[in-house]
Design an enzyme around this catalytic site. Structure first.
Site, PDB file in Angstrom:
ATOM      1  CB  VAL A 108      -0.871  -0.026   1.120  1.00 15.04           C
ATOM      2  CG1 VAL A 108      -1.593   1.257   1.454  1.00 15.04           C
ATOM      3  CG2 VAL A 108      -2.083  -1.135   1.055  1.00 15.04           C
ATOM      4  CB  CYS A 109       1.144   4.203   0.762  1.00 16.83           C
ATOM      5  SG  CYS A 109       1.589   5.918   0.610  1.00 16.83           S
ATOM      6  CB  THR A 110       5.907   5.086  -0.558  1.00 17.87           C
ATOM      7  OG1 THR A 110       6.020   5.007   0.950  1.00 17.87           O
ATOM      8  CG2 THR A 110       5.495   6.352  -0.841  1.00 17.87           C
ATOM      9  CB  ALA A 143      -3.737   4.454  -4.195  1.00 19.96           C
TER      10      ALA A 143
END
Length: 255
Positions: free
Chosen positions: A130-132, A180
């Site tokens: 998730v995310c970075t 994201a």
């Protein structure tokens, strides 16, 4: 609601996980094993939201870090590892990596962490983030040739790792599933729950946690927020983003 209460509800609703709902006959039975990398500076919600869904699946969750020291998250709340890189099981149903820009930037060039992700990812049924966190998967060579997503302000770094960036809340490409930024962690968790145990199970979890987003403002993506707000965010995060880009470029040259 705790795990015991959830288990009782699950049994009462005839959604026994071992058997799985209709349409999940080909999904694995038995207790799921999840390996989640944790590191200093990670975003707590990146970890907590997916783990809420994994918890509802009664998964055996391993929080793995370099040492057994507690780690401070983005909001100052600490998280304790359950195992180290050296002692963690080497095979899991799910390898999961949360994000957090500063922590991700540091971990991208940590040889021990990247080696662990590369080895574990090669054996996992699902490779996820998730995310970075997707930047760490990329640094480990796990996104080469894959479609993937990340936080909107680091998505353009994914091609450095051979990935095709996609503007979406959740992106599935074979056994690689990426989410994201931050709040997409629940969307990601439910998507993976459906892959693992079927759509009806995922819907059951969604209702149980009352996930029915109705944000007070329409500013949750660059397209909706408008250029002025986007520019403000990028300006405030410029130094951290420059550091992440420089680290990603150095790592990509070594891949």
């Amino acid at each position: 609601m705790n795990r015991r209460e959830f288990n009782t509800l699950f049994a009462a609703s005839s959604l026994a996980l071992a058997a799985g709902p209709a349409g999940a006959a080909d999904q694995p039975s038995g207790k799921l094993k999840v390996i989640a990398l944790i590191y200093p500076g990670m975003i707590l919600l990146d970890l907590a939201e997916p783990l809420t869904c994994f918890n509802m699946l009664m998964a055996d969750i391993h929080l793995v870090s370099k040492t057994m020291d507690t780690l401070k998250t983005d909001i100052g709340v600490t998280v304790a590892p359950t195992t180290t890189l050296a002692d963690c099981p080497q095979k899991a149903d799910v390898l999961f990596v949360p994000g957090g820009l500063g922590g991700t930037t540091a971990m991208m060039e940590d040889a021990g962490v990247i080696s662990f992700l590369r080895s574990c990812g090669a054996k996992a049924e699902y490779v996820t983030s998730v995310c970075t966190g997707s930047l760490l998967l990329g640094a480990a060579g796990l996104l080469n040739g894959k479609r993937a997503t990340s936080h909107w302000y680091t998505r353009d770094l994914l091609p450095l790792f051979g990935a095709t960036p996609v503007d979406a809340r959740v992106v599935e490409d074979g056994n690689v599933i990426t989410g994201a930024a931050v709040t997409a962690g629940i969307d990601f968790g439910l998507t993976l729950a459906a892959r693992l145990r079927g759509e009806e199970t995922a819907k059951f979890i969604q209702l149980l946690i009352e996930y029915d987003p109705q944000p007070p403002f329409s500013a949750g993506s660059p397209d909706k927020a408008g250029q002025a707000l986007v520019s403000s965010v990028l300006s405030r995060r410029a130094a951290a983003l420059d550091a992440a880009k420089a680290a990603a470029e150095r790592v990509s040259r070594r891949l």
